[in-house]
Design a protein around this motif. Structure first.
Motif, mmCIF file in Angstrom:
data_model
loop_
_atom_site.group_PDB
_atom_site.id
_atom_site.type_symbol
_atom_site.label_atom_id
_atom_site.label_comp_id
_atom_site.label_asym_id
_atom_site.label_seq_id
_atom_site.Cartn_x
_atom_site.Cartn_y
_atom_site.Cartn_z
ATOM 1 N N SER A 33 44.130 -28.261 19.531
ATOM 2 C CA SER A 33 45.457 -28.435 18.840
ATOM 3 C C SER A 33 46.540 -29.208 19.592
ATOM 4 O O SER A 33 46.572 -29.022 20.869
ATOM 5 C CB SER A 33 46.129 -27.048 18.284
ATOM 6 N N ASP A 34 47.400 -29.651 19.063
ATOM 7 C CA ASP A 34 48.721 -30.428 19.491
ATOM 8 C C ASP A 34 48.560 -31.266 20.574
ATOM 9 O O ASP A 34 49.081 -31.308 21.612
ATOM 10 C CB ASP A 34 49.578 -29.504 20.007
ATOM 11 N N ILE A 35 47.345 -32.011 20.292
ATOM 12 C CA ILE A 35 47.063 -33.438 21.272
ATOM 13 C C ILE A 35 47.959 -34.455 21.039
ATOM 14 O O ILE A 35 47.908 -34.829 19.955
ATOM 15 C CB ILE A 35 45.485 -33.507 21.140
ATOM 16 N N LYS A 36 48.636 -34.859 22.005
ATOM 17 C CA LYS A 36 49.344 -36.273 21.804
ATOM 18 C C LYS A 36 48.451 -37.258 22.431
ATOM 19 O O LYS A 36 48.155 -37.277 23.486
ATOM 20 C CB LYS A 36 50.598 -36.043 22.902
ATOM 21 N N VAL A 37 48.244 -38.276 21.563
ATOM 22 C CA VAL A 37 47.259 -39.339 21.807
ATOM 23 C C VAL A 37 48.078 -40.669 21.026
ATOM 24 O O VAL A 37 48.651 -40.325 20.286
ATOM 25 C CB VAL A 37 46.006 -39.383 21.515
ATOM 26 N N PRO A 38 47.813 -41.929 21.656
ATOM 27 C CA PRO A 38 48.326 -43.214 20.897
ATOM 28 C C PRO A 38 47.487 -43.153 19.633
ATOM 29 O O PRO A 38 46.236 -43.126 19.446
ATOM 30 C CB PRO A 38 47.923 -44.250 21.984
ATOM 31 N N ILE A 39 48.414 -43.517 18.637
ATOM 32 C CA ILE A 39 47.776 -43.675 17.365
ATOM 33 C C ILE A 39 48.378 -45.166 16.834
ATOM 34 O O ILE A 39 49.484 -45.312 16.744
ATOM 35 C CB ILE A 39 48.059 -42.612 16.289
ATOM 36 N N GLU A 40 47.429 -45.870 16.140
ATOM 37 C CA GLU A 40 47.630 -47.208 15.874
ATOM 38 C C GLU A 40 47.213 -47.437 14.441
ATOM 39 O O GLU A 40 46.191 -47.108 13.707
ATOM 40 C CB GLU A 40 46.820 -48.259 16.421
ATOM 41 N N PHE A 41 48.500 -47.284 13.516
ATOM 42 C CA PHE A 41 48.247 -47.186 11.956
ATOM 43 C C PHE A 41 47.758 -48.903 11.735
ATOM 44 O O PHE A 41 48.557 -49.741 11.818
ATOM 45 C CB PHE A 41 49.286 -46.799 11.280
ATOM 46 N N THR A 86 40.916 -39.311 25.338
ATOM 47 C CA THR A 86 40.025 -39.063 26.587
ATOM 48 C C THR A 86 39.110 -37.911 26.436
ATOM 49 O O THR A 86 39.640 -36.933 25.938
ATOM 50 C CB THR A 86 40.967 -39.154 27.928
ATOM 51 N N PRO A 87 38.250 -37.847 27.092
ATOM 52 C CA PRO A 87 37.298 -36.789 26.982
ATOM 53 C C PRO A 87 37.856 -35.315 27.322
ATOM 54 O O PRO A 87 37.305 -34.389 26.764
ATOM 55 C CB PRO A 87 35.836 -37.140 27.769
ATOM 56 N N ASP A 88 38.613 -35.275 28.520
ATOM 57 C CA ASP A 88 39.208 -33.852 28.645
ATOM 58 C C ASP A 88 40.064 -33.386 27.581
ATOM 59 O O ASP A 88 40.289 -32.349 27.492
ATOM 60 C CB ASP A 88 40.040 -34.143 29.807
ATOM 61 N N LEU A 89 40.593 -34.202 26.741
ATOM 62 C CA LEU A 89 41.370 -33.574 25.723
ATOM 63 C C LEU A 89 40.589 -32.766 24.478
ATOM 64 O O LEU A 89 41.254 -31.895 23.885
ATOM 65 C CB LEU A 89 42.175 -34.654 25.027
ATOM 66 N N ILE A 90 39.314 -33.150 24.701
ATOM 67 C CA ILE A 90 38.624 -32.404 23.474
ATOM 68 C C ILE A 90 37.244 -31.948 24.100
ATOM 69 O O ILE A 90 36.138 -31.758 23.558
ATOM 70 C CB ILE A 90 38.031 -33.390 22.225
ATOM 71 N N GLY A 91 37.519 -31.282 25.266
ATOM 72 C CA GLY A 91 36.644 -30.471 26.023
ATOM 73 C C GLY A 91 35.345 -31.083 26.317
ATOM 74 O O GLY A 91 34.198 -30.558 26.392
#
Length: 128
Positions: free
Chosen positions: A53-61, A80-85
């Protein structure tokens, strides 16, 4: 074993994703869906969900299109892989986008994984 160049790419990707993600007012919740055990009594496969939860990632609409009288939006996420285990994204996984004071569940429809001797970046296309 990963080489020095792979380690440098992984470190750079992690830094860029963290910097750009923290600059935006958007977060995601990433739900990894895997098959668990089979419940014989119920006659169905148990699905196990691990949530990040609450992962801050770049989002391009990317775009918004009309689909059978409804609006469908598309976005590109950089994770990046570390953000999702260290999970390899799949089409079963679920992403919830939180932006502009609201949240919406998005479906992954394209996955691009950048790797050398190790994985350093996932680019996901989602629609919602």
């Amino acid at each position: 074993m990963a080489g020095a160049l792979d380690t440098a790419f992984k470190s750079l990707a992690k830094s860029v994703v963290a910097d750009l993600g923290s600059a935006l007012d958007t977060t995601i919740t990433y739900a990894v869906k895997t098959e668990g055990s089979y419940n014989v009594a119920a006659g169905k496969q148990i699905e196990v969900t691990t949530t990040y939860s609450d992962i801050k990632v770049p989002i391009e609409f990317i775009k918004s299109v009309e689909d059978e009288g409804r609006e469908t939006r598309q976005a590109k996420l950089y994770i990046t892989p570390d953000l999702i285990g260290d999970h390899q994204p799949t089409f079963r996984d679920e992403v919830t986008l939180s932006y502009a004071g609201s949240s919406c569940v998005a479906q992954i429809f394209d996955i691009d994984t950048k790797r050398g001797g190790q994985v350093y970046l996932h680019t996901l296309l989602v629609k919602f």
